[in-house]
Design a protein around this motif. Structure first.
Motif, PDB file in Angstrom:
ATOM      1  N   ARG B  17      82.145  58.941 -39.142  1.00  0.00           N
ATOM      2  CA  ARG B  17      81.289  59.698 -38.234  1.00  0.00           C
ATOM      3  C   ARG B  17      80.081  58.888 -37.768  1.00  0.00           C
ATOM      4  O   ARG B  17      79.651  58.995 -36.630  1.00  0.00           O
ATOM      5  N   ALA B  18      79.530  58.108 -38.694  1.00  0.00           N
ATOM      6  CA  ALA B  18      78.332  57.333 -38.352  1.00  0.00           C
ATOM      7  C   ALA B  18      78.706  56.000 -37.714  1.00  0.00           C
ATOM      8  O   ALA B  18      77.832  55.254 -37.262  1.00  0.00           O
ATOM      9  N   GLY B  19      79.979  55.689 -37.713  1.00  0.00           N
ATOM     10  CA  GLY B  19      80.421  54.437 -37.128  1.00  0.00           C
ATOM     11  C   GLY B  19      80.012  53.208 -37.916  1.00  0.00           C
ATOM     12  O   GLY B  19      79.659  52.177 -37.363  1.00  0.00           O
ATOM     13  N   VAL B  20      80.038  53.347 -39.242  1.00  0.00           N
ATOM     14  CA  VAL B  20      79.693  52.203 -40.102  1.00  0.00           C
ATOM     15  C   VAL B  20      80.721  52.102 -41.227  1.00  0.00           C
ATOM     16  O   VAL B  20      81.648  52.903 -41.292  1.00  0.00           O
ATOM     17  N   SER B  21      80.543  51.162 -42.116  1.00  0.00           N
ATOM     18  CA  SER B  21      81.455  51.025 -43.249  1.00  0.00           C
ATOM     19  C   SER B  21      80.998  51.887 -44.416  1.00  0.00           C
ATOM     20  O   SER B  21      79.847  52.311 -44.477  1.00  0.00           O
ATOM     21  N   PRO B  33      66.607  49.281 -49.339  1.00  0.00           N
ATOM     22  CA  PRO B  33      65.712  48.971 -48.224  1.00  0.00           C
ATOM     23  C   PRO B  33      66.366  48.022 -47.220  1.00  0.00           C
ATOM     24  O   PRO B  33      65.907  47.891 -46.093  1.00  0.00           O
ATOM     25  N   ARG B  34      67.462  47.388 -47.654  1.00  0.00           N
ATOM     26  CA  ARG B  34      68.102  46.407 -46.770  1.00  0.00           C
ATOM     27  C   ARG B  34      69.058  47.069 -45.791  1.00  0.00           C
ATOM     28  O   ARG B  34      70.216  46.660 -45.675  1.00  0.00           O
ATOM     29  N   VAL B  35      68.614  48.121 -45.144  1.00  0.00           N
ATOM     30  CA  VAL B  35      69.433  48.801 -44.150  1.00  0.00           C
ATOM     31  C   VAL B  35      68.567  49.047 -42.919  1.00  0.00           C
ATOM     32  O   VAL B  35      67.424  49.487 -43.051  1.00  0.00           O
ATOM     33  N   SER B  36      69.118  48.771 -41.755  1.00  0.00           N
ATOM     34  CA  SER B  36      68.330  48.967 -40.532  1.00  0.00           C
ATOM     35  C   SER B  36      68.047  50.447 -40.322  1.00  0.00           C
ATOM     36  O   SER B  36      68.867  51.298 -40.665  1.00  0.00           O
ATOM     37  N   GLU B  37      66.896  50.728 -39.755  1.00  0.00           N
ATOM     38  CA  GLU B  37      66.499  52.110 -39.547  1.00  0.00           C
ATOM     39  C   GLU B  37      67.520  52.857 -38.697  1.00  0.00           C
ATOM     40  O   GLU B  37      67.791  54.032 -38.924  1.00  0.00           O
ATOM     41  N   GLN B  38      68.076  52.133 -37.751  1.00  0.00           N
ATOM     42  CA  GLN B  38      69.027  52.751 -36.847  1.00  0.00           C
ATOM     43  C   GLN B  38      70.245  53.292 -37.604  1.00  0.00           C
ATOM     44  O   GLN B  38      70.579  54.468 -37.530  1.00  0.00           O
ATOM     45  N   ARG B  39      70.846  52.383 -38.365  1.00  0.00           N
ATOM     46  CA  ARG B  39      72.044  52.770 -39.112  1.00  0.00           C
ATOM     47  C   ARG B  39      71.712  53.870 -40.121  1.00  0.00           C
ATOM     48  O   ARG B  39      72.461  54.815 -40.298  1.00  0.00           O
ATOM     49  N   ARG B  40      70.599  53.686 -40.790  1.00  0.00           N
ATOM     50  CA  ARG B  40      70.218  54.688 -41.790  1.00  0.00           C
ATOM     51  C   ARG B  40      70.162  56.074 -41.158  1.00  0.00           C
ATOM     52  O   ARG B  40      70.710  57.043 -41.691  1.00  0.00           O
ATOM     53  N   ALA B  41      69.520  56.138 -40.005  1.00  0.00           N
ATOM     54  CA  ALA B  41      69.393  57.426 -39.331  1.00  0.00           C
ATOM     55  C   ALA B  41      70.771  57.987 -38.989  1.00  0.00           C
ATOM     56  O   ALA B  41      71.043  59.180 -39.193  1.00  0.00           O
ATOM     57  N   ALA B  42      71.640  57.122 -38.515  1.00  0.00           N
ATOM     58  CA  ALA B  42      72.984  57.566 -38.134  1.00  0.00           C
ATOM     59  C   ALA B  42      73.721  58.122 -39.354  1.00  0.00           C
ATOM     60  O   ALA B  42      74.362  59.179 -39.299  1.00  0.00           O
ATOM     61  N   VAL B  43      73.609  57.401 -40.463  1.00  0.00           N
ATOM     62  CA  VAL B  43      74.278  57.832 -41.694  1.00  0.00           C
ATOM     63  C   VAL B  43      73.718  59.166 -42.170  1.00  0.00           C
ATOM     64  O   VAL B  43      74.460  60.102 -42.490  1.00  0.00           O
ATOM     65  N   LEU B  44      72.404  59.254 -42.194  1.00  0.00           N
ATOM     66  CA  LEU B  44      71.761  60.484 -42.639  1.00  0.00           C
ATOM     67  C   LEU B  44      72.197  61.668 -41.782  1.00  0.00           C
ATOM     68  O   LEU B  44      72.460  62.768 -42.286  1.00  0.00           O
ATOM     69  N   ALA B  45      72.280  61.418 -40.495  1.00  0.00           N
ATOM     70  CA  ALA B  45      72.705  62.492 -39.588  1.00  0.00           C
ATOM     71  C   ALA B  45      74.130  62.928 -39.911  1.00  0.00           C
ATOM     72  O   ALA B  45      74.429  64.123 -40.005  1.00  0.00           O
ATOM     73  N   ALA B  46      74.974  61.937 -40.115  1.00  0.00           N
ATOM     74  CA  ALA B  46      76.374  62.254 -40.425  1.00  0.00           C
ATOM     75  C   ALA B  46      76.466  63.046 -41.724  1.00  0.00           C
ATOM     76  O   ALA B  46      77.244  64.009 -41.839  1.00  0.00           O
ATOM     77  N   ILE B  47      75.663  62.670 -42.697  1.00  0.00           N
ATOM     78  CA  ILE B  47      75.652  63.376 -43.986  1.00  0.00           C
ATOM     79  C   ILE B  47      75.298  64.839 -43.770  1.00  0.00           C
ATOM     80  O   ILE B  47      75.954  65.748 -44.286  1.00  0.00           O
TER      81      ILE B  47
END
Lengths: 337, 337
Positions: B17-21, B33-47
């Motif tokens: 859903r978040a388009g990541v691994s 902390p080694r995660v870009s804000e962009q991806r983090r937000a996408a993952v959190l949203a998907a969660i």
DNA sequence: TTGTAAGCGTTATCAA
DNA sequence: TTGATAACGCTTACAA
């Protein structure tokens, strides 16, 4: 027998030791009858020797069901859950389900709420003990039953004490003892309200039969605590000195009532009778000897567990609400007037 | 927000859903902390959207630690565990550990004992609350601390109330109030014995200072219950009518003592003072108002949790035994004579 | 900073 | 009656 200084043994270790495959070990673990006695014995021996215990994590991950039920208590301090658990054990545990217990605060900080934690554990069902938190959300598809507690949770069955019947019993008991001027002391809770309603109905019945019985109620805008019992009873007796019997919304409130009565130089039960609700251990203690309404938590637990099992088996069942008939336990705090 | 009618979402679903691994999702879950804000937000949203909860089974199976502590209570009816849990929460839960609670009987039938169950869960440590079962066996290598309870468990740290000090306090309090003829009522338990010993020591101290104080003890060959308090006190006062103060081995026994005293037409505290031990909620209630020794369960819990953490960090630590100083709580049942 | 792939210890599905 | 082997859902090197 056990060394235990290293990593716990795995199913592989057992298989190797017994000279069989892991599948065979798994079959033995599941008590499958399709295993030769010889192999079974070998596996069992290996298990013993290695002090092996299956990892619940692996079992529930690989298996189709977790065989675990989550029980959410409102507060470990409310002792009524002890009997409830006894009933739940009978109906659930004996059917092969594991019970996990948490109170409302147990793992907050890690999980948002105990329910979250249980859902992470992939429990097969949930028992909410007591009044469910108004903002409690349980995902559809998770079997839930509310045990004790009147507020309905969406899609949840309810098994609860019949507070109305209990209130009626309390009134009936006092009327039978010859009291004609009854008092009620309660607070802000659904249970208190229902018990009051039942008590009023009981008085109406007696009045209908021709008895000259009346009741006055003091309901404080406070929790149903001992302190509520104290101030409520003082107010009751200030305003209605002719009251000879007090029905308190629960046992600790009844304790408060007894305390207030003593403050006023009156005796229980010679001057004023007192009756509580819940039949807690305090009520049952010889020192207190409080007449109380037994809410029969064990039976609530049994019923809740049984119902949960039914719902797990068939999640499409319509929700039901069953009321358990309470029971009067007469002790030393009520007497004929 | 949630549909929840099907299988719970997995990390794969979230990743897709978040388009990541999945690894990226895992990193977000672990607050890396080694995660870009962009991806983090996408993952959190998907969660959020999928109402995703990590499976604890999978987490503890894949991870190196279970982050879980098992707490074994002797009996849910003994309310002292409530405060103990509060202390354990502070020291353990806030450090990211999950607490799982069971009483001695909770899952028997499935597991042989709650300890077996906890070992299957691969808990990182165990807290045994109260007196450990004599035939309790915990594999070497499993960190254990006994909280409250005197009997030593092999390789286990102990954090307990200082019963001797508590007994001394009880005696001291009564002597200060002018009592010279003291009585003790107890039963068959290690705690009762220790409290008696401390009480005797306290009397000896007073006698040494020149006070004319003596004590007589009744120790029944029975559990330390309310009934023990009743019969013990009757015997005590039968044989020693001059006793004006009774120290009971615990609060419920003290309740029994008060009951017996009332049986004899005597008043508490005017004729006889009574002091209990544990400072349970019953003692604290306004109606009972029992003077008691607070065993400070919260601090025992805090200490036990802290020690368990140390032992988990370094299993080679030598075992220690720490005693928590109790505290006298004076209420209405003790008075100057 | 992100992705790939190899486990973790079981159960479950097929074959043998 | 037994044994391979593929899941189960996640963490964790190791690469990229």
């Amino acid at each position: 027998m056990t060394m235990g200084n290293t990593k716990p043994a795995t199913i592989y270790d057992v298989a190797a030791r017994a000279g069989v495959s892991k599948s065979l070990v798994s079959l033995v673990l599941q008590r499958s009858p399709r295993v030769s006695e010889q192999r079974r014995a070998a596996v069992l021996a290996a298990i013993q020797e290695l002090d092996y215990r299956p990892s619940t994590a692996a079992v529930s991950l690989a298996g189709t069901r977790s065989r675990t039920i989550g029980v959410v208590l409102d507060d470990f301090r409310n002792q009524w859950f002890v009997d409830l658990l006894t009933g739940l054990r009978e109906s659930l545990q004996d059917q092969g389900h594991r019970l996990v217990v948490a109170d409302r605060f147990l793992n907050t900080g890690l999980d948002v709420s105990p329910v979250e934690g249980f859902l992470s554990m992939r429990v097969e069902g949930l028992v909410i003990a007591g009044e469910p938190d108004p903002d409690l959300v349980v995902p559809a598809g998770t079997p839930v039953v509310v045990a004790g507690g009147r507020a309905a949770l969406p899609r949840a069955d309810t098994v609860a004490n019949d507070d109305l019947a209990g209130g009626r019993m309390a009134a009936g008991h006092l009327v039978e003892l010859g009291h004609v001027r009854l008092g009620f002391v309660g607070g802000r809770s659904a249970a208190s309200d229902a018990r009051l309603e039942g008590w009023r109905a009981g008085i109406d019945v007696a009045a209908g039969v021709g008895d000259d019985v009346t009741g006055v109620a003091v309901v404080l805008a406070a929790d149903v605590t001992e302190e509520t019992g104290v101030s409520g009873t003082h107010r009751l007796l200030d305003e209605h000195p002719d009251v000879t019997a007090v029905f308190a919304a629960n046992d600790v409130t009844a304790l408060g009532a007894m305390s207030a009565i003593a403050d006023r130089g009156l005796r229980v039960p010679e001057d004023v009778s007192v009756i509580g609700y819940d039949d807690t251990p305090i009520a049952a203690s010889r020192y207190v000897g409080l007449t109380s309404i037994d809410d029969r938590s064990i039976d609530i637990g049994r019923g809740a567990g049984a119902r949960l099992l039914e719902r797990i088996a068939d999640p499409t069942l319509p929700t039901t609400e069953v009321l358990v008939e309470p029971r009067l336990v007469a002790r030393r705090t009520t007497a004929r007037r």
